[in-house]
Design a protein around this motif. Structure first.
Motif, mmCIF file in Angstrom:
data_model
loop_
_atom_site.group_PDB
_atom_site.id
_atom_site.type_symbol
_atom_site.label_atom_id
_atom_site.label_comp_id
_atom_site.label_asym_id
_atom_site.label_seq_id
_atom_site.Cartn_x
_atom_site.Cartn_y
_atom_site.Cartn_z
ATOM 1 N N ILE A 46 -7.482 -4.441 -41.238
ATOM 2 C CA ILE A 46 -8.861 -3.969 -41.143
ATOM 3 C C ILE A 46 -9.213 -2.972 -42.252
ATOM 4 O O ILE A 46 -10.320 -2.985 -42.771
ATOM 5 C CB ILE A 46 -9.160 -3.409 -39.721
ATOM 6 C CG1 ILE A 46 -10.657 -3.446 -39.435
ATOM 7 C CG2 ILE A 46 -8.613 -2.032 -39.478
ATOM 8 C CD1 ILE A 46 -11.177 -4.741 -38.964
ATOM 9 N N PHE A 52 -18.493 -6.192 -44.244
ATOM 10 C CA PHE A 52 -17.348 -5.325 -44.542
ATOM 11 C C PHE A 52 -16.055 -5.832 -43.910
ATOM 12 O O PHE A 52 -14.984 -5.356 -44.216
ATOM 13 C CB PHE A 52 -17.608 -3.893 -44.028
ATOM 14 C CG PHE A 52 -18.004 -3.849 -42.559
ATOM 15 C CD1 PHE A 52 -17.045 -3.923 -41.567
ATOM 16 C CD2 PHE A 52 -19.343 -3.747 -42.191
ATOM 17 C CE1 PHE A 52 -17.403 -3.899 -40.227
ATOM 18 C CE2 PHE A 52 -19.711 -3.729 -40.855
ATOM 19 C CZ PHE A 52 -18.737 -3.808 -39.872
ATOM 20 N N ARG A 95 -12.311 -4.673 -48.406
ATOM 21 C CA ARG A 95 -11.307 -5.663 -48.040
ATOM 22 C C ARG A 95 -11.490 -6.920 -48.865
ATOM 23 O O ARG A 95 -12.599 -7.512 -48.860
ATOM 24 C CB ARG A 95 -11.399 -6.014 -46.535
ATOM 25 C CG ARG A 95 -11.309 -4.852 -45.598
ATOM 26 C CD ARG A 95 -10.176 -3.880 -45.901
ATOM 27 N NE ARG A 95 -8.846 -4.428 -45.734
ATOM 28 C CZ ARG A 95 -7.864 -4.343 -46.662
ATOM 29 N NH1 ARG A 95 -8.075 -3.725 -47.824
ATOM 30 N NH2 ARG A 95 -6.703 -4.870 -46.449
ATOM 31 N N SER A 97 -13.534 0.931 -46.469
ATOM 32 C CA SER A 97 -12.378 0.469 -47.224
ATOM 33 C C SER A 97 -12.653 -0.982 -47.632
ATOM 34 O O SER A 97 -12.840 -1.840 -46.765
ATOM 35 C CB SER A 97 -11.144 0.570 -46.320
ATOM 36 O OG SER A 97 -10.069 -0.163 -46.816
ATOM 37 N N ASN A 127 -21.121 -6.009 -29.102
ATOM 38 C CA ASN A 127 -21.893 -5.989 -30.337
ATOM 39 C C ASN A 127 -23.369 -5.904 -29.966
ATOM 40 O O ASN A 127 -23.851 -6.722 -29.188
ATOM 41 C CB ASN A 127 -21.610 -7.263 -31.139
ATOM 42 C CG ASN A 127 -22.131 -7.120 -32.553
ATOM 43 O OD1 ASN A 127 -23.324 -6.938 -32.755
ATOM 44 N ND2 ASN A 127 -21.248 -7.179 -33.509
HETATM 45 N N1 SAM Z 1 -15.789 -6.452 -33.427
HETATM 46 C C1 SAM Z 1 -16.111 -5.068 -33.404
HETATM 47 C C2 SAM Z 1 -17.471 -4.869 -34.093
HETATM 48 O O1 SAM Z 1 -18.055 -5.824 -34.583
HETATM 49 O O2 SAM Z 1 -18.006 -3.796 -34.111
HETATM 50 C C3 SAM Z 1 -14.971 -4.233 -33.955
HETATM 51 C C4 SAM Z 1 -14.289 -4.708 -35.218
HETATM 52 S S1 SAM Z 1 -13.016 -3.751 -36.000
HETATM 53 C C5 SAM Z 1 -11.560 -4.376 -35.335
HETATM 54 C C6 SAM Z 1 -13.089 -2.104 -35.470
HETATM 55 C C7 SAM Z 1 -13.830 -1.200 -36.384
HETATM 56 O O3 SAM Z 1 -13.190 -1.033 -37.636
HETATM 57 C C8 SAM Z 1 -15.223 -1.671 -36.747
HETATM 58 O O4 SAM Z 1 -16.128 -1.512 -35.728
HETATM 59 C C9 SAM Z 1 -15.530 -0.834 -37.966
HETATM 60 O O5 SAM Z 1 -16.110 0.396 -37.637
HETATM 61 C C10 SAM Z 1 -14.156 -0.606 -38.590
HETATM 62 N N2 SAM Z 1 -14.019 -1.394 -39.826
HETATM 63 C C11 SAM Z 1 -14.008 -2.722 -39.956
HETATM 64 N N3 SAM Z 1 -13.920 -3.070 -41.261
HETATM 65 C C12 SAM Z 1 -13.881 -1.914 -41.971
HETATM 66 C C13 SAM Z 1 -13.807 -1.612 -43.359
HETATM 67 N N4 SAM Z 1 -13.786 -2.579 -44.274
HETATM 68 N N5 SAM Z 1 -13.783 -0.326 -43.727
HETATM 69 C C14 SAM Z 1 -13.815 0.690 -42.800
HETATM 70 N N6 SAM Z 1 -13.896 0.447 -41.474
HETATM 71 C C15 SAM Z 1 -13.926 -0.836 -41.054
#
Ligand code: SAM
Length: 481
Positions: A71, A184, A375, A373, A274
């Motif tokens: 992530i 992101f 990706r 961050s 969501n």
């Molecule tokens: N499915 C959920 C959503 O859509 O909100 C959670 C997805 S993720 C596993 C958990 C959290 O990691 C996200 O809600 C986001 O805040 C953070 N996250 C995901 N991608 C990121 C990135 N590229 N950089 C920083 N934080 C990130």
């Protein structure tokens, strides 16, 4: 606090099993979101049938698996460091095999075998049922890879072994993959398209947990509100379903109701919601069933309409406020938590102020906050320059965290003087003389142990608080026991 990524759990290993007929040792370390920890228990269950007992001693392992997270970049760096450590152990014990599971395996695929020379096996999140074959390949001296993403794999038919459990709370996976395509986020690439699990198998798992003494389940998915069962298959193919499949389909509100009715004394939670998919019928179902907890994890990521659009979040700030207003109207004492990203590409000071003002409006109970961050492979990485300087990201993140702490304290203070039902999960980390549990809002409550035991529902009078913890004393058993 129930975290999507719980820092205290990162790198934890599954507790040992000692089935006599099993002669080989599996060491499995997990990183990332709760879904990964849940998957590791599925993996342990599949490999138990192949002669593996779990161990927490790296040096005695025949097979070392690391269930990985992609992530943020930091998560991947942590795993690479662990692989270096495994390499050192492998030098002493050359017969030990190492496998990488999960999101990083899916993202890097066979590159892992080339780059990280010590890896023998690479297995994506939809390929765990192939582990018996992959382990055999490795035993025969070949490297093994399966990173095929599936249209219908939900592991609904695999009973996870609850190895690291407190025996009271458990996670039950209800969807896999994600179709949201937030710009992101790496999840749609590493976990594939969204599919839902058969409600019957979910209910059976919940019933089984209740029989085993569990008192609380959290229904788990990247986007639970998008749950849709119509006989199997991808969510995006629902359009092509037959009329009878459509008429008998089960959405998230219906699933929640089915689970709540199946075990009326079991506490039901769910994560993650969501905003664009959370419908009024879900909130109404929550209000109708006493055993559905009054807590919604509702990530927003930013308070700026411009940034929300650039993130492809598919809702505006105003629509989010409307949802919050509806939640507060239907369930006035519902706790709400957020995920927030600071420093998304092009984010201006004005956008950042919009995030802070959105937080002021909602006054979240909890929050999980991250610096952006980049990706590889995501839409943002392909289209937008990661142009916010690190120190600006850090400063904005710090401001968001500070505001969240203020709001956390504001929210916990509202509990003082009230009597609240708490489910006891275990001893308090700070004091052996105190229990730790949670109220319906998911806030941690600490109180003297007295005659009570783990798994009891007790009524606790709240006397004091910090920004994340309530401190109180019991006033008797709750009628939920
Ligand atoms: N499915 C959920 C959503 O859509 O909100 C959670 C997805 S993720 C596993 C958990 C959290 O990691 C996200 O809600 C986001 O805040 C953070 N996250 C995901 N991608 C990121 C990135 N590229 N950089 C920083 N934080 C990130």
């Amino acid at each position: 606090m129930e975290k999507i990524i719980d820092e205290t759990l990162q790198g934890s290993t599954l507790a040992p099993t000692e089935k006599e007929s099993n002669s080989r040792k599996l060491y499995i370390e997990s990183y990332g979101c709760q879904m990964n920890f849940s998957d590791s228990e599925i993996v342990a269950s599949i490999l138990a049938k192949e002669g593996f007992n779990t161990t927490q001693e790296l040096t005695e392992a025949d097979l070392v698996l690391v269930n990985t997270c992609s992530i943020r970049e930091k998560a991947e760096q942590t795993v690479r460091k662990r692989l270096e450590k495994f390499n050192a152990v492998k030098k002493v014990n050359p017969s030990m095999k190492v496998g990488v599971l999960g999101c990083m395996a899916e993202r890097l695929k066979s590159k892992f075998l080339e780059e990280e020379k010590i890896v023998d096996m690479v297995v994506g999140p939809d390929a765990y049922k192939d582990l018996p074959n992959l382990v055999q390949e490795v035993d025969e001296g070949r490297n093994a890879v399966n990173v095929i993403l599936s249209k219908d794999e939900t592991y609904g038919d695999v009973a996870p072994v609850r190895l690291n459990s407190n025996g009271v709370t458990a996670f039950v996976s209800i969807t896999r993959g994600c179709d949201n395509m937030c710009t992101f986020c790496v999840v749609p690439f590493t976990r594939g398209r969204e599919r839902s699990r058969d409600p019957q198998s979910i209910i059976e798992e919940v019933n089984d947990l209740w029989e085993k003494g569990f008192k609380e389940v959290t229904l788990l998915g990247q986007n639970v509100d998008s749950y849709l069962w119509y006989g199997g298959g991808l969510k995006k193919d629902f359009e092509k379903a037959s009329d009878i499949q459509k008429a008998t389909s089960v959405n998230f509100a219906k699933l929640l109701e089915l689970v709540a009715l199946a075990q009326p004394k079991m506490r039901i939670r769910f994560s993650t919601s969501n905003p664009q998919d959370m419908t009024l019928d879900v909130i109404e179902t929550m209000a109708q069933h006493k055993n559905i907890c009054k807590y919604i994890h509702l990530p927003v990521q930013s308070g700026s309409n411009r940034i929300l659009k650039a993130m492809n979040r598919l809702h505006t700030r105003e629509e989010y406020f409307e949802l919050i207003d509806n939640i507060r109207k239907i369930i006035p004492d519902c706790a709400i938590s957020q995920d927030m990203i600071a420093g998304f590409p092009t984010e201006t000071e004005e956008d950042h102020q919009d995030t802070l003002s959105l937080m002021e409006y909602v006054k979240y109970d909890f929050g999980f906050m991250f610096a952006y961050s980049e990706r590889p492979g995501t839409l943002a990485a392909r289209k937008l320059k990661d142009d916010i300087p690190e120190e600006t990201k850090k400063r904005r993140l710090q401001e968001i965290i500070q505001l969240q702490q203020k709001h956390g304290l504001y929210r916990t203070q509202q509990h003082i003087g009230k009597i609240e039902e708490v489910l006891i999960e275990g001893s308090s980390k700070k004091s052996d003389a105190h229990w730790m549990g949670r109220n319906t809002q998911n806030t941690v409550v600490v109180f003297p142990k007295e005659k009570y035991k783990v798994g009891d529902f007790v009524n606790v009078k709240i006397n004091e608080c910090t920004s994340a913890t309530l401190i109180g004393e019991t006033v008797g058993q709750s009628d939920n026991n």
